[in-house]
Design an enzyme around this catalytic site. Structure first.
Site, PDB file in Angstrom:
ATOM      1  N   TYR A 174       0.844  -1.212   0.000  1.00 44.98           N
ATOM      2  CA  TYR A 174       0.000   0.000   0.000  1.00 44.98           C
ATOM      3  C   TYR A 174       0.874   1.256   0.000  1.00 44.98           C
ATOM      4  CZ  TYR A 174      -2.894   3.636   2.199  1.00 44.98           C
ATOM      5  OH  TYR A 174      -3.534   4.812   2.505  1.00 44.98           O
ATOM      6  N   SER A 218      -6.716   9.928   9.781  1.00 44.55           N
ATOM      7  CA  SER A 218      -7.853  10.851   9.772  1.00 44.55           C
ATOM      8  C   SER A 218      -9.140  10.085  10.049  1.00 44.55           C
ATOM      9  CB  SER A 218      -7.926  11.591   8.431  1.00 44.55           C
ATOM     10  OG  SER A 218      -8.775  12.703   8.548  1.00 44.55           O
TER      11      SER A 218
HETATM   12  P1  NAI Z   1     -11.885   4.204   2.413  1.00 37.61           P
HETATM   13  O1  NAI Z   1     -11.398   2.822   2.141  1.00 37.61           O
HETATM   14  O2  NAI Z   1     -12.995   4.364   3.381  1.00 37.61           O
HETATM   15  O3  NAI Z   1     -12.275   4.905   1.044  1.00 37.61           O
HETATM   16  C1  NAI Z   1     -11.673   4.591  -0.182  1.00 37.61           C
HETATM   17  C2  NAI Z   1     -12.759   4.544  -1.241  1.00 37.61           C
HETATM   18  O4  NAI Z   1     -12.150   4.189  -2.481  1.00 37.61           O
HETATM   19  C3  NAI Z   1     -13.843   3.499  -0.941  1.00 37.61           C
HETATM   20  O5  NAI Z   1     -15.136   4.089  -0.921  1.00 37.61           O
HETATM   21  C4  NAI Z   1     -13.699   2.496  -2.044  1.00 37.61           C
HETATM   22  O6  NAI Z   1     -14.945   1.932  -2.478  1.00 37.61           O
HETATM   23  C5  NAI Z   1     -13.043   3.318  -3.148  1.00 37.61           C
HETATM   24  N1  NAI Z   1     -12.346   2.449  -4.092  1.00 37.61           N
HETATM   25  C6  NAI Z   1     -11.602   1.334  -3.804  1.00 37.61           C
HETATM   26  N2  NAI Z   1     -11.216   0.721  -4.927  1.00 37.61           N
HETATM   27  C7  NAI Z   1     -11.706   1.466  -5.944  1.00 37.61           C
HETATM   28  C8  NAI Z   1     -11.647   1.340  -7.350  1.00 37.61           C
HETATM   29  N3  NAI Z   1     -11.006   0.308  -7.950  1.00 37.61           N
HETATM   30  N4  NAI Z   1     -12.257   2.266  -8.109  1.00 37.61           N
HETATM   31  C9  NAI Z   1     -12.921   3.309  -7.542  1.00 37.61           C
HETATM   32  N5  NAI Z   1     -13.015   3.479  -6.216  1.00 37.61           N
HETATM   33  C10 NAI Z   1     -12.422   2.562  -5.419  1.00 37.61           C
HETATM   34  O7  NAI Z   1     -10.600   5.039   2.885  1.00 37.61           O
HETATM   35  P2  NAI Z   1     -10.540   6.480   3.562  1.00 37.61           P
HETATM   36  O8  NAI Z   1     -10.125   6.318   4.968  1.00 37.61           O
HETATM   37  O9  NAI Z   1     -11.760   7.256   3.237  1.00 37.61           O
HETATM   38  O10 NAI Z   1      -9.299   7.101   2.777  1.00 37.61           O
HETATM   39  C11 NAI Z   1      -9.483   7.877   1.599  1.00 37.61           C
HETATM   40  C12 NAI Z   1      -8.129   8.045   0.927  1.00 37.61           C
HETATM   41  O11 NAI Z   1      -7.230   8.637   1.835  1.00 37.61           O
HETATM   42  C13 NAI Z   1      -7.510   6.727   0.477  1.00 37.61           C
HETATM   43  O12 NAI Z   1      -6.836   6.939  -0.743  1.00 37.61           O
HETATM   44  C14 NAI Z   1      -6.508   6.436   1.571  1.00 37.61           C
HETATM   45  O13 NAI Z   1      -5.429   5.663   1.079  1.00 37.61           O
HETATM   46  C15 NAI Z   1      -6.080   7.822   1.970  1.00 37.61           C
HETATM   47  N6  NAI Z   1      -5.605   7.886   3.343  1.00 37.61           N
HETATM   48  C16 NAI Z   1      -6.487   7.792   4.387  1.00 37.61           C
HETATM   49  C17 NAI Z   1      -6.027   7.873   5.678  1.00 37.61           C
HETATM   50  C18 NAI Z   1      -6.956   7.883   6.839  1.00 37.61           C
HETATM   51  O14 NAI Z   1      -6.463   8.003   7.969  1.00 37.61           O
HETATM   52  N7  NAI Z   1      -8.284   7.756   6.667  1.00 37.61           N
HETATM   53  C19 NAI Z   1      -4.584   7.978   5.969  1.00 37.61           C
HETATM   54  C20 NAI Z   1      -3.751   8.065   4.787  1.00 37.61           C
HETATM   55  C21 NAI Z   1      -4.253   8.030   3.530  1.00 37.61           C
HETATM   56  C1  15L Z   2      -3.605   5.014   6.045  1.00 38.06           C
HETATM   57  O1  15L Z   2      -2.962   5.289   5.038  1.00 38.06           O
HETATM   58  C2  15L Z   2      -4.885   4.285   5.959  1.00 38.06           C
HETATM   59  O2  15L Z   2      -5.632   4.639   4.810  1.00 38.06           O
HETATM   60  C3  15L Z   2      -5.743   4.468   7.186  1.00 38.06           C
HETATM   61  O3  15L Z   2      -6.780   3.489   7.161  1.00 38.06           O
HETATM   62  C4  15L Z   2      -4.910   4.344   8.458  1.00 38.06           C
HETATM   63  O4  15L Z   2      -4.371   3.055   8.549  1.00 38.06           O
HETATM   64  C5  15L Z   2      -3.808   5.377   8.419  1.00 38.06           C
HETATM   65  O5  15L Z   2      -3.033   5.254   7.243  1.00 38.06           O
HETATM   66  C6  15L Z   2      -2.854   5.278   9.612  1.00 38.06           C
HETATM   67  O6  15L Z   2      -1.659   5.126   9.397  1.00 38.06           O
HETATM   68  O7  15L Z   2      -3.340   5.370  10.740  1.00 38.06           O
END
Ligand code: NAI
Ligand code: 15L
Length: 274
Positions: free
Chosen positions: A144, A174
């Site tokens: 990832y 977040s």
């Molecule tokens: P999440 O997993 O809840 O949301 C990701 C969304 O992307 C989902 O709704 C999923 O259906 C969609 N998705 C997955 N595969 C797909 C595909 N092939 N085509 C189109 N859509 C697709 O994750 P979250 O927490 O909302 O994170 C959003 C973004 O922020 C992600 O890119 C994640 O890597 C990044 N991120 C989030 C962090 C956090 O703490 N929440 C930390 C670091 C990065």
């Molecule tokens: C991420 O990149 C992930 O999307 C999130 O689900 C958490 O694991 C976050 O990092 C984290 O490091 O806490």
């Protein structure tokens, strides 16, 4: 030519990953910045498109579908994709092909600004007692993290080659609350995330800027001086969660949760037949 000014909302702003945890929040908080928010995900979203919204369900791995998705938008907030550690084969299409498809479509349709949800997992193998800035050599902690590292390289390439500007936010954690000791240091509130995206959309001349996404937490691993032109000023702090988190049992001193910036990701996998 689109003018990027905090006082001139975009006509159409694309949000990918709109059905996800952060996407649901951003669907509301990015509302002031566009006449029309184009929301996309691979899964259906609820509620369905409301006023000033349009929904396009598609797979980031589908190049033709992403080309159509990007047509007619002024800027892209790219949050879609696999958001945790998975076997490489599951990450390849959504994250690695996906980010290439987003930038190819941006190039073809003349979109000049992207905000990319990168992750702390591009530097996850740094230890928690190290302070790093955006110039630190990346140390991805997972497939990832590798995919996000590739995403940052794609952003850099498309700026140098085609002038498409990007702010890559290395988001910490977040969520509504900091859930463990590591997250006391990595937590990013939804309001501070929104501020970062707003700065990413409207700050002029960002080239490819990498910024760490953490709130104003007590303990800081990440130095954002190289992104000072964004004028990101976090307002929240994880201190409000400290008592609850510190009531949890203390992990062993060598638990990755307490040692590495990427926490448990450094030890996830291998998957499958290994
Ligand atoms: P999440 O997993 O809840 O949301 C990701 C969304 O992307 C989902 O709704 C999923 O259906 C969609 N998705 C997955 N595969 C797909 C595909 N092939 N085509 C189109 N859509 C697709 O994750 P979250 O927490 O909302 O994170 C959003 C973004 O922020 C992600 O890119 C994640 O890597 C990044 N991120 C989030 C962090 C956090 O703490 N929440 C930390 C670091 C990065
Ligand atoms: C991420 O990149 C992930 O999307 C999130 O689900 C958490 O694991 C976050 O990092 C984290 O490091 O806490």
């Amino acid at each position: 030519m689109t003018q990027y000014s905090a006082h001139t909302p975009f006509n159409r702003l694309l949000l990918t990953g709109a059905a996800g945890g952060l996407g649901k929040v951003l669907r509301d908080s990015l509302r002031p910045y566009a006449q029309i928010l184009r929301l996309s995900d691979i899964v259906e979203m609820a509620p369905a498109a409301g006023a000033h919204e349009e929904v396009q369900i598609c797979d980031l791995a589908d190049k033709a579908a992403i080309d159509q998705l990007v047509e007619g938008v002024d800027a892209i907030v790219h949050f879609g994709g696999v958001s945790t550690e998975r076997p490489f084969e599951e990450i390849l299409g959504p994250n690695i092909c996906g980010i290439f498809h987003i930038y190819e479509a941006a190039r073809r349709h003349g979109v000049k600004r992207v905000v990319f949800a990168s992750s702390n997992h591009v530097i996850g193998f740094y230890r928690q007692d190290e302070t790093i800035d955006a110039s630190a050599v990346r140390r991805p902690d997972s497939y990832y993290g590798l995919s996000k590292s590739y995403g940052e390289d794609v952003a850099s390439f498309y700026f140098d080659r085609y002038g498409i500007e990007t702010v890559s936010i290395r988001i910490g954690s977040s969520f509504p609350e900091a859930q463990n000791r590591r997250m006391l240091d990595t937590w990013l509130s939804y309001d501070d995330l929104t501020q970062l995206i707003e700065r990413g959309l409207f700050t002029p001349n960002v080239g490819h800027t990498v910024v760490y996404g953490a709130s104003d937490n007590a303990n800081v691993w990440w130095d954002n001086r190289l992104a000072s032109h964004l004028d990101y000023q976090p307002k929240d702090s994880s201190e409000q969660f400290r008592a609850k988190v510190e009531a949890q049992p203390m992990p062993a001193a060598d638990d990755p949760l307490l040692v590495y910036q990427g926490g448990a990701f450094v030890a996830s996998g291998p998957f499958g037949d290994q």
